[in-house]
Design an enzyme around this catalytic site. Structure first.
Site, PDB file in Angstrom:
ATOM      1  CD  GLU A   1      -1.016   0.829   3.609  1.00 40.67           C
ATOM      2  OE1 GLU A   1      -1.375   1.998   3.376  1.00 40.67           O
ATOM      3  OE2 GLU A   1      -1.242   0.235   4.686  1.00 40.67           O
TER       4      GLU A   1
ATOM      5  CE  LYS B   1       0.370   2.009  15.037  1.00 39.54           C
ATOM      6  NZ  LYS B   1       0.083   1.860  13.604  1.00 39.54           N
TER       7      LYS B   1
END
Ligand code: PSU
Ligand code: MN
Length: 306
Positions: free
Chosen positions: A25, A160
């Site tokens: 990406e 995260k």
């Protein structure tokens, strides 16, 4: 190949011959890391994929085309572009194509492009997910709905804990997305290897993962698979210390009234500041590790579907 896609000759040849290709990406380049570390990372990822015998295909939208594979000049343009480069999720992709504005693709948009190109494996750092406080903000990444519908395996280091990890896993379960742990029973928490939350299934090598991908897609069960690959032990940061840094970053975001698609880039930059750059170093290491794993998985999957 769809007429909106422009693969490089290297990527086009690998796809035509059924050789392993790994999608990468570009939002993490343009909006997830500062220049020039982002450019170093983008280049290191491509090198890591090639060293494993696969072909890297970094995805972005430039000059009204979905580019599948980028030359070094384009990578540099994305790395230096900063906020002049649009952050493209599913909703934004048509805008960048129609207007010609340059755009970096998120996990969701990269999955769409990879699927159109016929690339089954995609490596990134972390998934978008359900943000903390989503019960009032409704901030849930479009990455989760993309995983529900687009058949690509996303190799990541978990998500995260700027996100609400239990809610993120619940939404993936509802959407029928397998969350596989590579050599782990636990969903990794990006900077650290543990979250205390279970994956849906543990795999001990990429061949087991490839067999699951094949079974899912042969059955016509459209949709993605998450391969959660913990950060290498040597690069992992202390989970407790990161929790404190994240709490501070979230407070900063609230103080500045950050909403919408700016939230994730703001939090990543704040964490880097708060940790004195340690979060960035860990991020670079784990993405590279994911690129290596993705290349091996792409080879295993290509061998199965020969
Ligand atoms: N998580 C990270 N680093 C990132 C991103 C997420 O640790 O760079 C990026 C990815 O491109 C992901 C996107 O798809 O942020 C999610 O953004 P949002 O929460 O706005 O959907
Ligand atoms: Mn969001």
């Amino acid at each position: 190949m769809h007429h909106r896609l422009s693969p490089t000759p290297e990527v086009a040849a690998a796809l035509a011959e059924g050789r392993p290709v790994v999608a990468l990406e570009s939002t993490v380049i343009s909006h997830g890391m500062p220049y020039p570390r982002n450019l170093e990372t983008a280049t290191a990822l491509e090198d890591a994929v090639r060293a494993e015998g696969a072909v890297p295909a970094t995805i972005a939208v430039l000059d009204g085309r979905i580019r599948v594979g980028l030359d070094s000049e384009s990578l540099e343009r994305l790395a230096k572009g900063g906020t002049s480069v649009m952050k493209l999720s599913r909703r934004d992709l048509p805008v960048a194509l129609a207007t010609g504005v340059p755009g970096a693709t998120t996990v969701a948009a990269t999955m769409i492009a990879a699927r159109l190109a016929g690339i089954a494996v995609f490596a990134t750092g972390g998934l978008g997910g359900v943000h903390r406080g989503a019960e009032t903000s409704f901030d849930v990444s479009a990455d989760l709905d993309e995983l529900a519908r687009t058949s690509v395996c996303v190799v990541c280091a978990g998500a995260k804990s700027i996100l609400d990890l239990p809610k993120t896993l619940e939404m993936l379960e509802t959407r029928g997305v397998p969350v596989l742990g590579l050599g782990t029973d636990e969903f990794p928490a990006f900077y650290s290897r543990n979250s205390g939350l279970p994956v849906s299934h543990r795999c001990d090598n990429v061949h087991e993962v490839a067999a699951i991908l094949r079974a899912k897609w042969e059955l016509g069960l459209e949709g993605g698979v998450v391969l959660a690959n913990p950060i290498p032990e040597a690069d992992a940061l202390d989970g407790e210390a990161m929790e404190q840094a994240i709490a501070q970053a979230l407070k900063d975001a609230e103080h500045h009234g950050i909403t919408g698609k700016s939230v994730t880039p703001f939090l990543l930059a704040a964490l880097e500041r708060i940790t004195g750059g340690r979060s960035l170093t860990a991020n670079m290491a784990l993405i590279r590790n994911n690129a290596v794993t993705a290349a091996r998985l792409a080879a295993a999957y290509a061998a199965l579907t020969d």
